[in-house]
Design a protein around this motif. Structure first.
Motif, PDB file in Angstrom:
ATOM      1  N   GLY A 185       0.818  -1.206   0.000  1.00  0.00           N
ATOM      2  CA  GLY A 185       0.000   0.000   0.000  1.00  0.00           C
ATOM      3  C   GLY A 185       0.849   1.252   0.000  1.00  0.00           C
ATOM      4  O   GLY A 185       2.000   1.256   0.460  1.00  0.00           O
ATOM      5  N   ASN A 186       0.285   2.342  -0.535  1.00  0.00           N
ATOM      6  CA  ASN A 186       0.984   3.622  -0.584  1.00  0.00           C
ATOM      7  C   ASN A 186       1.061   4.252   0.802  1.00  0.00           C
ATOM      8  O   ASN A 186       0.211   4.015   1.670  1.00  0.00           O
ATOM      9  N   GLY A 187       2.070   5.088   0.985  1.00  0.00           N
ATOM     10  CA  GLY A 187       2.164   5.865   2.211  1.00  0.00           C
ATOM     11  C   GLY A 187       1.160   7.002   2.225  1.00  0.00           C
ATOM     12  O   GLY A 187       0.755   7.517   1.174  1.00  0.00           O
ATOM     13  N   GLY A 188       0.733   7.407   3.424  1.00  0.00           N
ATOM     14  CA  GLY A 188      -0.238   8.472   3.562  1.00  0.00           C
ATOM     15  C   GLY A 188       0.400   9.849   3.510  1.00  0.00           C
ATOM     16  O   GLY A 188       1.559  10.045   3.890  1.00  0.00           O
ATOM     17  N   ASP A 189      -0.353  10.834   3.010  1.00  0.00           N
ATOM     18  CA  ASP A 189       0.120  12.211   2.970  1.00  0.00           C
ATOM     19  C   ASP A 189       0.104  12.823   4.373  1.00  0.00           C
ATOM     20  O   ASP A 189      -0.784  12.530   5.188  1.00  0.00           O
ATOM     21  N   ALA A 190       1.074  13.686   4.636  1.00  0.00           N
ATOM     22  CA  ALA A 190       1.052  14.468   5.870  1.00  0.00           C
ATOM     23  C   ALA A 190      -0.123  15.441   5.827  1.00  0.00           C
ATOM     24  O   ALA A 190      -0.600  15.821   4.750  1.00  0.00           O
ATOM     25  N   ALA A 191      -0.593  15.857   7.006  1.00  0.00           N
ATOM     26  CA  ALA A 191      -1.711  16.797   7.109  1.00  0.00           C
ATOM     27  C   ALA A 191      -1.370  17.848   8.158  1.00  0.00           C
ATOM     28  O   ALA A 191      -1.229  17.530   9.338  1.00  0.00           O
ATOM     29  N   GLY A 192      -1.189  19.083   7.714  1.00  0.00           N
ATOM     30  CA  GLY A 192      -0.826  20.147   8.652  1.00  0.00           C
ATOM     31  C   GLY A 192       0.518  19.851   9.285  1.00  0.00           C
ATOM     32  O   GLY A 192       1.531  19.691   8.595  1.00  0.00           O
ATOM     33  N   THR A 193       0.550  19.767  10.592  1.00  0.00           N
ATOM     34  CA  THR A 193       1.801  19.493  11.306  1.00  0.00           C
ATOM     35  C   THR A 193       1.915  18.034  11.725  1.00  0.00           C
ATOM     36  O   THR A 193       2.800  17.673  12.497  1.00  0.00           O
ATOM     37  N   THR A 194       1.029  17.180  11.211  1.00  0.00           N
ATOM     38  CA  THR A 194       1.021  15.755  11.558  1.00  0.00           C
ATOM     39  C   THR A 194       1.551  14.931  10.397  1.00  0.00           C
ATOM     40  O   THR A 194       1.141  15.107   9.248  1.00  0.00           O
ATOM     41  N   GLY A 195       2.451  14.015  10.684  1.00  0.00           N
ATOM     42  CA  GLY A 195       3.033  13.179   9.647  1.00  0.00           C
ATOM     43  C   GLY A 195       2.032  12.250   9.009  1.00  0.00           C
ATOM     44  O   GLY A 195       0.911  12.053   9.508  1.00  0.00           O
ATOM     45  N   GLY A 196       2.420  11.641   7.876  1.00  0.00           N
ATOM     46  CA  GLY A 196       1.564  10.719   7.148  1.00  0.00           C
ATOM     47  C   GLY A 196       1.677   9.296   7.664  1.00  0.00           C
ATOM     48  O   GLY A 196       2.706   8.881   8.204  1.00  0.00           O
ATOM     49  N   LEU A 197       0.601   8.540   7.514  1.00  0.00           N
ATOM     50  CA  LEU A 197       0.579   7.133   7.909  1.00  0.00           C
ATOM     51  C   LEU A 197       1.510   6.300   7.033  1.00  0.00           C
ATOM     52  O   LEU A 197       1.604   6.523   5.822  1.00  0.00           O
ATOM     53  N   GLY A 198       2.150   5.305   7.647  1.00  0.00           N
ATOM     54  CA  GLY A 198       2.917   4.351   6.859  1.00  0.00           C
ATOM     55  C   GLY A 198       2.012   3.438   6.073  1.00  0.00           C
ATOM     56  O   GLY A 198       0.904   3.094   6.516  1.00  0.00           O
ATOM     57  N   GLY A 199       2.430   3.007   4.884  1.00  0.00           N
ATOM     58  CA  GLY A 199       1.636   2.145   4.021  1.00  0.00           C
ATOM     59  C   GLY A 199       1.597   0.706   4.512  1.00  0.00           C
ATOM     60  O   GLY A 199       2.515   0.232   5.201  1.00  0.00           O
ATOM     61  N   LEU A 200       0.532  -0.009   4.155  1.00  0.00           N
ATOM     62  CA  LEU A 200       0.369  -1.403   4.543  1.00  0.00           C
ATOM     63  C   LEU A 200       1.551  -2.237   4.059  1.00  0.00           C
ATOM     64  O   LEU A 200       1.959  -2.145   2.908  1.00  0.00           O
ATOM     65  N   GLY A 201       2.069  -3.043   4.966  1.00  0.00           N
ATOM     66  CA  GLY A 201       3.228  -3.850   4.641  1.00  0.00           C
ATOM     67  C   GLY A 201       4.522  -3.170   5.021  1.00  0.00           C
ATOM     68  O   GLY A 201       5.510  -3.225   4.300  1.00  0.00           O
ATOM     69  N   GLY A 202       4.548  -2.533   6.201  1.00  0.00           N
ATOM     70  CA  GLY A 202       5.799  -2.096   6.801  1.00  0.00           C
ATOM     71  C   GLY A 202       6.271  -0.695   6.548  1.00  0.00           C
ATOM     72  O   GLY A 202       7.400  -0.356   6.932  1.00  0.00           O
ATOM     73  N   GLY A 203       5.487   0.187   5.913  1.00  0.00           N
ATOM     74  CA  GLY A 203       5.953   1.560   5.689  1.00  0.00           C
ATOM     75  C   GLY A 203       6.134   2.327   6.988  1.00  0.00           C
ATOM     76  O   GLY A 203       5.350   2.172   7.935  1.00  0.00           O
ATOM     77  N   GLY A 204       7.161   3.171   7.046  1.00  0.00           N
ATOM     78  CA  GLY A 204       7.418   3.970   8.233  1.00  0.00           C
ATOM     79  C   GLY A 204       6.515   5.184   8.317  1.00  0.00           C
ATOM     80  O   GLY A 204       6.158   5.780   7.294  1.00  0.00           O
ATOM     81  N   GLY A 205       6.109   5.565   9.519  1.00  0.00           N
ATOM     82  CA  GLY A 205       5.275   6.741   9.705  1.00  0.00           C
ATOM     83  C   GLY A 205       6.070   8.025   9.556  1.00  0.00           C
ATOM     84  O   GLY A 205       7.262   8.086   9.832  1.00  0.00           O
ATOM     85  N   VAL A 224       3.261  16.102  15.717  1.00  0.00           N
ATOM     86  CA  VAL A 224       2.745  14.793  16.096  1.00  0.00           C
ATOM     87  C   VAL A 224       3.110  13.833  14.976  1.00  0.00           C
ATOM     88  O   VAL A 224       2.717  14.043  13.830  1.00  0.00           O
ATOM     89  N   GLY A 225       3.860  12.788  15.294  1.00  0.00           N
ATOM     90  CA  GLY A 225       4.196  11.791  14.286  1.00  0.00           C
ATOM     91  C   GLY A 225       2.987  10.938  13.971  1.00  0.00           C
ATOM     92  O   GLY A 225       1.888  11.132  14.502  1.00  0.00           O
ATOM     93  N   ARG A 226       3.179   9.948  13.099  1.00  0.00           N
ATOM     94  CA  ARG A 226       2.053   9.129  12.666  1.00  0.00           C
ATOM     95  C   ARG A 226       2.412   7.652  12.729  1.00  0.00           C
ATOM     96  O   ARG A 226       3.585   7.272  12.633  1.00  0.00           O
ATOM     97  N   THR A 227       1.415   6.823  12.865  1.00  0.00           N
ATOM     98  CA  THR A 227       1.590   5.383  13.010  1.00  0.00           C
ATOM     99  C   THR A 227       2.205   4.761  11.749  1.00  0.00           C
ATOM    100  O   THR A 227       1.866   5.137  10.625  1.00  0.00           O
ATOM    101  N   GLY A 228       3.102   3.791  11.961  1.00  0.00           N
ATOM    102  CA  GLY A 228       3.681   3.057  10.836  1.00  0.00           C
ATOM    103  C   GLY A 228       2.715   2.048  10.267  1.00  0.00           C
ATOM    104  O   GLY A 228       1.709   1.680  10.893  1.00  0.00           O
ATOM    105  N   GLY A 229       3.005   1.576   9.054  1.00  0.00           N
ATOM    106  CA  GLY A 229       2.149   0.613   8.387  1.00  0.00           C
ATOM    107  C   GLY A 229       2.200  -0.756   9.046  1.00  0.00           C
ATOM    108  O   GLY A 229       3.252  -1.209   9.529  1.00  0.00           O
ATOM    109  N   ALA A 230       1.071  -1.425   9.098  1.00  0.00           N
ATOM    110  CA  ALA A 230       1.004  -2.772   9.673  1.00  0.00           C
ATOM    111  C   ALA A 230       1.829  -3.752   8.853  1.00  0.00           C
ATOM    112  O   ALA A 230       2.027  -3.576   7.650  1.00  0.00           O
ATOM    113  N   GLY A 231       2.311  -4.796   9.531  1.00  0.00           N
ATOM    114  CA  GLY A 231       3.027  -5.860   8.840  1.00  0.00           C
ATOM    115  C   GLY A 231       2.063  -6.747   8.047  1.00  0.00           C
ATOM    116  O   GLY A 231       0.844  -6.594   8.097  1.00  0.00           O
TER     117      GLY A 231
END
Length: 304
Positions: free
Chosen positions: A266-286, A291-298
């Motif tokens: 899965g693709n990584g998520g876009d950042a929003a304002g001052t919050t980082g983007g979600l990591g993509g499904l299958g191990g992407g880093g947040g 405020v940081g964002r959750t990494g992608g699930a394994g």
């Protein structure tokens, strides 16, 4: 049941999987996929039981750990990737992505195990990548060494789990990009005070990409700071590139947050304002941010 001694294209990782920067994710993908077998099960985080048909005693598994959570200190590293034959088992662990400022969780099936990506400045284990801010990557299941973290504003080094990019120590420079490899390192930050634009480091490109770093500086500055984009990944099954998330720009001295790294599914998520983007499904880093964002699930793929 396929003959477990017939590895086909998979024999390569034992001796020469990572030859350096000239290796591409596409080349790694062709070596990881088993020759002549069909994908039978895809297992996501939260599932703990596995049903294998009677008579199947050996299973070929590809395991991906959860991505590291982004943090204020840098982007999260991608989860590790491990592959190979194992005796059929009735249980598994598929790691969730790390919540903000925490590392991801490992994935395991039988004797195949992949570590969870590190959060900012953290060190990856079992093939997982280091977090932004100079965290080192980990050696993977096959013994391929991890990359060391980057120094000040320097890109992390390549490896099975790549090193995280170094944080900047002067205003107006970029944070170091995460290293490239099998799992991409998190991007470093620039949070130094001054009037010049600060830019976060991009996440590393790999099978699973690292999260981007953040750019910010002192209150009252008028420049626009920019986060780092998330690193790209690649879908192991199809060879299609998965894309890292976009970063944001913080106007009038505000924080630009980093995009999430792409996972293998899965693709990584876009950042929003001052919050980082979600990591993509299958191990992407947040991605990193105030405020940081959750990494992608394994994820776990089983072939037989």
């Amino acid at each position: 049941m396929a003959n477990p001694s017939r590895r086909g294209q998979v024999a390569g990782p034992v001796s020469g999987q990572m030859r350096g920067d000239e290796d591409t994710p596409n080349a790694n993908t062709s070596l990881i996929l088993p020759y002549g077998l069909r994908l039978q099960q895809t297992i996501n985080a939260g599932t703990t039981s596995v049903t294998i048909p009677t008579g199947v005693t050996f299973v070929y598994a590809i395991a991906v750990g959860g991505g590291g959570g982004g943090a204020s200190g840098g982007g999260g590293g991608a989860g590790g990737v491990a592959w190979g034959w194992t005796i059929a088992a009735s249980s598994c662990v598929v790691g969730a992505g790390g919540t903000p400022a925490l590392g991801g969780n490992y994935t395991r099936y039988g004797n195949i195990i992949a570590g969870g990506g590190a959060t900012a400045t953290g060190t990856g284990t079992l093939g997982a990548a280091g977090g932004g801010g100079g965290g080192a990557g980990g050696t993977n299941y096959w013994g391929i060494p991890g990359g060391t973290g980057g120094g000040n504003s320097i890109k992390g080094n390549s490896g099975s789990g790549a090193g995280g990019g170094g944080n900047a120590i002067s205003n107006g420079t970029n944070g170091g990009a995460g290293g490239d490899g099998i799992s991409g390192g998190g991007g470093g930050n620039n949070t130094q005070a001054g009037t010049s634009t600060n830019i976060g480091g991009a996440g590393g490109n790999a099978l699973a990409g690292g999260g981007g770093g953040r750019g910010s500086n002192s209150t009252g500055a008028t420049n626009s700071n920019v986060g780092g984009v998330g690193g790209n990944g690649i879908n192991i099954l199809t060879g299609v590139i998965t894309t890292g998330g976009a970063a944001t720009t913080g106007n009038s001295g505000g924080t630009g947050a980093g995009g999430g790294g792409a996972g293998i599914a899965g693709n990584g998520g876009d950042a929003a304002g001052t919050t980082g983007g979600l990591g993509g499904l299958g191990g992407g880093g947040g991605g990193a941010g105030v405020v940081g964002r959750t990494g992608g699930a394994g994820i776990l793929y089983l072939f037989y």
